[in-house]
Design a protein around this motif. Sequence first.
Motif, PDB file in Angstrom:
ATOM      1  N   LEU A   1       0.565  -1.550   0.406  1.00 33.14           N
ATOM      2  CA  LEU A   1       0.147   0.041   0.328  1.00 33.14           C
ATOM      3  C   LEU A   1       0.813   0.992  -0.535  1.00 33.14           C
TER       4      LEU A   1
ATOM      5  N   VAL B   1      -0.701   4.907  -0.278  1.00 26.88           N
ATOM      6  CA  VAL B   1      -1.172   5.456   1.332  1.00 26.88           C
ATOM      7  C   VAL B   1       0.048   5.204   2.341  1.00 26.88           C
TER       8      VAL B   1
ATOM      9  N   PRO C   1      -0.995   2.907   5.581  1.00 21.05           N
ATOM     10  CA  PRO C   1      -2.378   2.236   6.056  1.00 21.05           C
ATOM     11  C   PRO C   1      -3.043   2.072   7.048  1.00 21.05           C
TER      12      PRO C   1
ATOM     13  N   ASP D   1      -8.036   1.555   4.334  1.00 18.22           N
ATOM     14  CA  ASP D   1      -7.874   1.441   3.390  1.00 18.22           C
ATOM     15  C   ASP D   1      -7.550   0.031   2.295  1.00 18.22           C
TER      16      ASP D   1
END
Length: 307
Positions: free
Chosen positions: A173, A179, A182, A235
């Motif tokens: 991620l 991200v 995350p 997420d």
Amino acid sequence: MIRLGLTLGDPRGIGPEIVAKALGDPRIGLPGASLQAPTPVSWRIIGPTGCGVAVHDDLGAWQPGGDTAANERLAGALAGRAVEHAARLALAGEIDGIVTAPLDKHALQAGGYDYPGHTEMLSHLAGVPTAMMLASDRLRVVLATTHIALRDVPAALTREVLVQTFRTTYHGLQQDLGVAMPRIALCAMNPHAGDGGRFGTEDDDLLTPVARDCGLFGPYPADTVFVRAMRGEFDAVIAPYHDVGMTAIKVASFGSAVNITLGLPFVRTSPDHGTALDIAGYGIASAESLVHAMQVAVEMVARRRER
């Protein structure tokens, strides 16, 4: 220049058709054209012998449309060799990643490749642990166990598997999807997360300690956790077994989701559907998911370079 390879998947299926459609899509352009990325993008179709789809003499002659065991073996061998060659090119740094059209798992095995699918095959070829993520703009789902029978899930779902899946997901991620911090939820294994042990103890005995130690949210029941993720609370969601995760993402985003293999040293994406043997050759297959997979692959390579 971002260099990406395309494998055609099982030649009996819709792979060759959707690859041709995707390369003609104005969002993709022809090989070598730009995909609105920071650098130009080149696409290379990779067959069993490299560029192109030439057949090795030892595999025999291809008979399009033939529904025979011999053709199934040949189709699986062609698809498997193409993936092998694409992985070698990626590991050697000759391409930055691969986008794979669907292959048929039974044919792959018949063709001499004892892998349940792309994810497991690429993990073996690269020699690294991986995780299968299905991602769309609405939901991201990662599978802790992939292509195994439901009866085998309790034995396969160990602490080590869950912790490795979390680590691979968290890193993926950050590295591939941008991200920064995350938020990952863990989907329960049993109805109502076991309801205090009434419907199974795996959630209390295994999933809850892993969630606590890894900083995961949950485990939350399957009938709520995916809705919460779609509303922006998480997420990604780690699903304990194949169908609970795949059902959620395909109901939410079928045709626009992308299969991403997290953990590889190169980028790999794929459409969110199978070979669709029943409609192959009719010219009606949609290339939408493959187009998304190609776009995501470019974005992932660009993001890795930025890091």
